[in-house]
Design a protein around this motif. Structure first.
Motif, PDB file in Angstrom:
ATOM      1  N   UNK A  89      -8.295   6.319  33.820  1.00 21.95           N
ATOM      2  CA  UNK A  89      -8.004   5.202  32.918  1.00 21.95           C
ATOM      3  C   UNK A  89      -6.779   4.431  33.417  1.00 21.95           C
ATOM      4  N   UNK A  90      -5.780   5.170  33.848  1.00 24.73           N
ATOM      5  CA  UNK A  90      -4.551   4.533  34.330  1.00 24.73           C
ATOM      6  C   UNK A  90      -4.812   3.723  35.595  1.00 24.73           C
ATOM      7  N   UNK A  91      -5.616   4.262  36.495  1.00 23.89           N
ATOM      8  CA  UNK A  91      -5.878   3.515  37.725  1.00 23.89           C
ATOM      9  C   UNK A  91      -6.766   2.307  37.428  1.00 23.89           C
ATOM     10  N   UNK A  92      -7.676   2.448  36.479  1.00 25.38           N
ATOM     11  CA  UNK A  92      -8.517   1.310  36.088  1.00 25.38           C
ATOM     12  C   UNK A  92      -7.657   0.199  35.487  1.00 25.38           C
ATOM     13  N   UNK A  93      -6.657   0.612  34.724  1.00 23.77           N
ATOM     14  CA  UNK A  93      -5.740  -0.357  34.133  1.00 23.77           C
ATOM     15  C   UNK A  93      -5.008  -1.135  35.236  1.00 23.77           C
ATOM     16  N   UNK A  94      -4.576  -0.408  36.258  1.00 24.66           N
ATOM     17  CA  UNK A  94      -3.880  -1.016  37.399  1.00 24.66           C
ATOM     18  C   UNK A  94      -4.810  -1.977  38.147  1.00 24.66           C
ATOM     19  N   UNK A  95      -6.064  -1.550  38.348  1.00 25.16           N
ATOM     20  CA  UNK A  95      -7.033  -2.385  39.071  1.00 25.16           C
ATOM     21  C   UNK A  95      -7.380  -3.644  38.275  1.00 25.16           C
ATOM     22  N   UNK A  96      -7.495  -3.491  36.958  1.00 23.20           N
ATOM     23  CA  UNK A  96      -7.801  -4.652  36.111  1.00 23.20           C
ATOM     24  C   UNK A  96      -6.629  -5.630  36.126  1.00 23.20           C
ATOM     25  N   UNK A  97      -5.414  -5.084  36.132  1.00 22.20           N
ATOM     26  CA  UNK A  97      -4.234  -5.946  36.166  1.00 22.20           C
ATOM     27  C   UNK A  97      -4.189  -6.733  37.480  1.00 22.20           C
ATOM     28  N   UNK A  98      -4.803  -6.174  38.525  1.00 23.37           N
ATOM     29  CA  UNK A  98      -4.858  -6.859  39.824  1.00 23.37           C
ATOM     30  C   UNK A  98      -6.066  -7.799  39.898  1.00 23.37           C
ATOM     31  N   UNK A  99      -6.810  -7.905  38.799  1.00 24.24           N
ATOM     32  CA  UNK A  99      -7.904  -8.879  38.729  1.00 24.24           C
ATOM     33  C   UNK A  99      -9.303  -8.311  38.815  1.00 24.24           C
ATOM     34  N   UNK A 100      -9.452  -7.003  38.953  1.00 20.20           N
ATOM     35  CA  UNK A 100     -10.799  -6.425  39.033  1.00 20.20           C
ATOM     36  C   UNK A 100     -11.599  -6.792  37.788  1.00 20.20           C
ATOM     37  N   UNK A 101     -12.851  -7.177  37.994  1.00 23.84           N
ATOM     38  CA  UNK A 101     -13.694  -7.557  36.863  1.00 23.84           C
ATOM     39  C   UNK A 101     -14.315  -6.326  36.225  1.00 23.84           C
ATOM     40  N   UNK A 102     -14.535  -5.319  37.054  1.00 24.62           N
ATOM     41  CA  UNK A 102     -15.240  -4.136  36.579  1.00 24.62           C
ATOM     42  C   UNK A 102     -14.756  -2.929  37.376  1.00 24.62           C
ATOM     43  N   UNK A 103     -14.564  -1.822  36.685  1.00 25.09           N
ATOM     44  CA  UNK A 103     -14.150  -0.585  37.367  1.00 25.09           C
ATOM     45  C   UNK A 103     -15.100   0.538  36.959  1.00 25.09           C
ATOM     46  N   UNK A 104     -15.639   1.219  37.941  1.00 28.50           N
ATOM     47  CA  UNK A 104     -16.557   2.331  37.684  1.00 28.50           C
ATOM     48  C   UNK A 104     -16.015   3.593  38.337  1.00 28.50           C
ATOM     49  N   UNK A 105     -16.071   4.692  37.604  1.00 27.21           N
ATOM     50  CA  UNK A 105     -15.667   5.985  38.159  1.00 27.21           C
ATOM     51  C   UNK A 105     -16.887   6.650  38.786  1.00 27.21           C
ATOM     52  N   UNK A 106     -16.732   7.121  39.998  1.00 26.35           N
ATOM     53  CA  UNK A 106     -17.777   7.911  40.655  1.00 26.35           C
ATOM     54  C   UNK A 106     -17.189   9.303  40.832  1.00 26.35           C
ATOM     55  N   UNK A 107     -17.584  10.237  40.002  1.00 22.28           N
ATOM     56  CA  UNK A 107     -16.985  11.568  40.052  1.00 22.28           C
ATOM     57  C   UNK A 107     -18.048  12.634  40.299  1.00 22.28           C
ATOM     58  N   UNK A 108     -17.678  13.626  41.062  1.00 20.50           N
ATOM     59  CA  UNK A 108     -18.626  14.712  41.327  1.00 20.50           C
ATOM     60  C   UNK A 108     -18.883  15.485  40.051  1.00 20.50           C
ATOM     61  N   UNK A 109     -17.822  15.830  39.323  1.00 20.61           N
ATOM     62  CA  UNK A 109     -18.002  16.689  38.142  1.00 20.61           C
ATOM     63  C   UNK A 109     -17.248  16.170  36.935  1.00 20.61           C
ATOM     64  N   UNK A 110     -17.850  16.391  35.784  1.00 19.79           N
ATOM     65  CA  UNK A 110     -17.274  15.969  34.509  1.00 19.79           C
ATOM     66  C   UNK A 110     -17.003  17.184  33.654  1.00 19.79           C
ATOM     67  N   UNK A 111     -15.777  17.298  33.161  1.00 21.15           N
ATOM     68  CA  UNK A 111     -15.431  18.380  32.236  1.00 21.15           C
ATOM     69  C   UNK A 111     -15.807  17.954  30.823  1.00 21.15           C
ATOM     70  N   UNK A 112     -16.476  18.842  30.122  1.00 20.12           N
ATOM     71  CA  UNK A 112     -16.806  18.536  28.729  1.00 20.12           C
ATOM     72  C   UNK A 112     -15.762  19.182  27.832  1.00 20.12           C
ATOM     73  N   UNK A 113     -15.229  18.432  26.875  1.00 19.34           N
ATOM     74  CA  UNK A 113     -14.160  18.974  26.036  1.00 19.34           C
ATOM     75  C   UNK A 113     -14.666  20.161  25.230  1.00 19.34           C
ATOM     76  N   UNK A 114     -13.758  21.098  24.923  1.00 20.51           N
ATOM     77  CA  UNK A 114     -14.167  22.250  24.128  1.00 20.51           C
ATOM     78  C   UNK A 114     -14.779  21.776  22.799  1.00 20.51           C
ATOM     79  N   UNK A 115     -15.867  22.393  22.415  1.00 22.59           N
ATOM     80  CA  UNK A 115     -16.580  21.952  21.212  1.00 22.59           C
ATOM     81  C   UNK A 115     -15.729  22.214  19.971  1.00 22.59           C
TER      82      UNK A 115
END
Ligand SMILES: [Zn+2]
Ligand SMILES: [Zn+2]
Length: 215
Positions: free
Chosen positions: A189-215
């Protein structure tokens, strides 16, 4: 790969043509259930989740391959902490190619201290496997932050605030950020914020694995 792992499965040491034998490959916790397109957490019908609606993150979408569970965690740990770099192309290959669209592709940067300590950036190694031009100098991590994994989830956002800098204008570009694991998403989120501030129109995360929050 075969040469590197001597024809045996990285996880069970059984006979394997690639990194994993067919049985271990079938055990990989591939994400198949409906997910929120923005944060890649479970969401009925694949709709935007309540959390993203209530507090929209700076990134627009997340593409994730696996749940961060056994044995995905073992593979990512081996890459990151034991320097098993040959796992990176395999992990990168798990991302669904048909969903990887971007004008600019970068990897989550490490601080220079962390890079020196580890000797490599696992996100860069994974990104290289995607077979497209990378813009590795685009963003830098300007200060070293305590590892997010050492902090409670509630403190992770503050830990990374203002930690990134972007070197040039991104006017209108769709940017993808490659990373190994997405946990709270605070760093992305922080890096997306930085990229948007630099003018990025869209930011997508490409991640190998996603942690699911404890239920
Ligand atoms: Zn196996
Ligand atoms: Zn969401």
């Amino acid at each position: 790969m075969r040469f590197l792992f001597g024809g045996s499965c990285f996880l069970c040491r059984g006979a394997a043509r690639g990194v994993l034998c067919a049985d271990c490959d079938a055990e990989l916790p591939r994400l198949a259930q409906p997910l929120c397109p923005r944060c890649a957490l479970a969401s009925p019908g694949g709709a935007l989740c309540g959390r993203c609606l209530a507090e929209p993150p700076h990134y627009d979408a997340t593409v994730a391959a696996l749940a961060y569970e056994f044995p995905a965690d073992v593979l990512i740990h081996a890459l990151k902490f034991r320097g098993e770099l040959a796992l990176a192309p395999f992990l990168g290959s798990l991302l669904p190619k048909e969903r990887l669209e971007a004008d600019v592709v970068m990897a989550m940067p490490l601080s220079s201290e962390r890079l020196r300590e580890r000797g490599f950036n696992q996100a860069v190694e994974i990104a290289r496997a995607l077979g497209r031009p990378l813009d590795l100098g685009l963003c830098t991590k300007t200060r070293s932050t305590p590892a997010q994994t050492d902090l409670p989830w509630s403190e992770r956002r503050r830990n990374v605030r203002g930690a990134f800098a972007c070197g040039r204008s991104l006017a209108g570009a769709a940017v993808a950020v490659v990373d190994d694991v997405m946990t709270t998403g605070a760093t992305l989120d922080e890096i997306a914020k930085t990229l948007k501030a630099a003018g990025a129109a869209r930011v997508t995360n490409w991640v190998v694995a996603r942690t699911f929050p404890p239920a």
